[in-house]
Design a protein around this motif. Structure first.
Motif, mmCIF file in Angstrom:
data_model
loop_
_atom_site.group_PDB
_atom_site.id
_atom_site.type_symbol
_atom_site.label_atom_id
_atom_site.label_comp_id
_atom_site.label_asym_id
_atom_site.label_seq_id
_atom_site.Cartn_x
_atom_site.Cartn_y
_atom_site.Cartn_z
ATOM 1 N N ILE A 249 1.966 -5.368 19.234
ATOM 2 C CA ILE A 249 3.189 -5.259 18.573
ATOM 3 C C ILE A 249 3.878 -6.844 18.642
ATOM 4 O O ILE A 249 3.891 -7.521 19.310
ATOM 5 N N GLY A 250 4.849 -6.749 17.640
ATOM 6 C CA GLY A 250 5.472 -8.058 17.360
ATOM 7 C C GLY A 250 5.222 -8.718 16.205
ATOM 8 O O GLY A 250 4.858 -8.182 15.393
ATOM 9 N N VAL A 251 5.684 -9.961 16.371
ATOM 10 C CA VAL A 251 5.627 -10.972 14.965
ATOM 11 C C VAL A 251 4.621 -11.987 15.530
ATOM 12 O O VAL A 251 5.207 -12.808 16.457
ATOM 13 N N PRO A 252 3.609 -12.678 14.650
ATOM 14 C CA PRO A 252 2.826 -13.804 15.292
ATOM 15 C C PRO A 252 3.668 -14.973 15.650
ATOM 16 O O PRO A 252 3.187 -15.671 16.511
ATOM 17 N N ALA A 253 4.704 -15.494 14.862
ATOM 18 C CA ALA A 253 5.460 -16.563 15.141
ATOM 19 C C ALA A 253 6.212 -16.473 16.436
ATOM 20 O O ALA A 253 6.667 -17.652 16.928
ATOM 21 N N TYR A 254 6.594 -15.403 16.879
ATOM 22 C CA TYR A 254 7.240 -15.432 18.011
ATOM 23 C C TYR A 254 6.348 -14.360 19.258
ATOM 24 O O TYR A 254 6.949 -13.305 19.143
ATOM 25 N N CYS A 255 5.662 -15.270 19.573
ATOM 26 C CA CYS A 255 4.860 -14.394 20.942
ATOM 27 C C CYS A 255 5.180 -14.822 22.373
ATOM 28 O O CYS A 255 4.405 -14.307 23.105
ATOM 29 N N GLU A 256 6.188 -15.578 22.604
ATOM 30 C CA GLU A 256 6.424 -15.971 23.805
ATOM 31 C C GLU A 256 7.789 -14.902 24.416
ATOM 32 O O GLU A 256 8.706 -14.933 23.653
ATOM 33 N N PRO A 257 7.869 -14.452 25.582
ATOM 34 C CA PRO A 257 8.839 -13.735 26.006
ATOM 35 C C PRO A 257 10.314 -14.542 26.213
ATOM 36 O O PRO A 257 11.410 -13.861 25.776
ATOM 37 N N ASN A 258 10.087 -15.772 26.311
ATOM 38 C CA ASN A 258 11.368 -16.615 26.439
ATOM 39 C C ASN A 258 12.041 -16.729 24.616
ATOM 40 O O ASN A 258 13.323 -17.252 24.610
ATOM 41 N N GLU A 259 11.102 -16.317 23.844
ATOM 42 C CA GLU A 259 11.846 -16.384 22.381
ATOM 43 C C GLU A 259 12.251 -15.106 22.281
ATOM 44 O O GLU A 259 12.981 -15.113 21.171
#
Length: 272
Positions: free
Chosen positions: A233-243
């Motif tokens: 789940i998610g978007v490859p370019a934004y894979c960190e929780p702090n993002e």
């Protein structure tokens, strides 16, 4: 009547939240309650925006449509209940078109991206929208109501249906697979929308329906061929929780735009 309808929606939402905890469809990867709190805060800002901007636009237009018999469905030689049913159906279809546009039009995607960067998918994700996303959609919603000729009654029915539907199909509720395959012929389901929230763009570009799945079947965008265990789940370019936190999410549409589908050189962090 409105109070009773609100109470029923609230009970349905509670049942979904409880059900997805008891029978999860996908394994959670992010720490709680931080992620859910972020989604709830973003959701509260979005709902406030709808109340302040969208509602003052759509309510008078709906009243005018009924009073003056303006709009497409009001011109139909049908009883009131049938015109209302047609209005709800057309609202659902034009939301499908808007959803496609939020992915395909770069300016709209900047804001809709905030919804897709959630690293898990559950009923709280249904509330996770940027407030500006809601503000931008308000003129489109007003145009829907005016052109279709949505009565105040049909608008209330559609709003309740839409809210319940997005909570349901964003939920992490594991339904019996055979039953869900039958249900998906008619309605958008959790497995369908799980594929839409995949980090694989080809999979995300499917299952655009928000209520009735009819539109995906008609447009050839229906998919139910990806096992949920294989979906990230998610978007490859934004894979960190702090993002994906509150401040980062609110600032995201206004900063440097990354290629959302270009994989980060970092692995997604599991914070359970």
């Amino acid at each position: 009547m409105m109070i009773a309808g609100g109470a029923l929606l609230g009970l349905a939402a509670i049942a979904l939240f409880a059900g997805e905890k008891k029978r999860p469809l996908r394994k959670a990867t992010q720490a709680e309650p931080g992620r859910s709190l972020t989604n709830l805060v973003l959701g509260a800002l979005s709902m406030a925006t709808v109340a302040l901007i969208e509602a003052p636009l759509t309510k008078p237009l709906a009243e005018r449509a009924e009073r003056k018999r303006d709009g497409l469905v009001q011109a139909l030689p049908l009883p009131t209940w049938a015109r209302d049913a047609a209005a709800v159906l057309l609202m659902d279809y034009t939301i499908y078109l808007w959803h496609v546009a939020t992915h395909k039009v770069p300016l709209l995607w900047r804001f809709h991206l905030v919804h897709h960067v959630d690293l898990d998918l559950d009923a709280t994700t249904a509330l996770r929208f940027h407030a500006a996303d809601m503000a931008i959609s308000a003129p489109y919603r007003a145009a829907q109501v005016a052109l279709i000729g949505v009565s105040p009654r049909a608008l209330r029915i559609w709003q309740g249906w839409f809210f319940l539907s997005i909570l349901f199909h964003h939920s992490n509720l594991a339904l019996p697979e055979r039953f869900e395959r039958i249900l998906a012929r008619f309605f958008t389901t959790p497995r369908m929308h799980g594929i839409h929230h995949s980090a694989v763009q080809d999979e995300t570009d499917s299952n655009w329906s928000s209520g009735f799945s009819l539109w995906d079947h008609l447009h050839g965008t229906f998919r139910l061929d990806v096992p949920q265990a294989e979906i990230r789940i998610g978007v490859p370019a934004y894979c960190e929780p702090n993002e994906t936190g509150i401040a980062a999410s609110l600032a995201m549409p206004f900063g440097h735009e990354r290629d959302a589908w270009e994989a980060s050189d970092r692995k997604p962090t599991v914070t359970q």
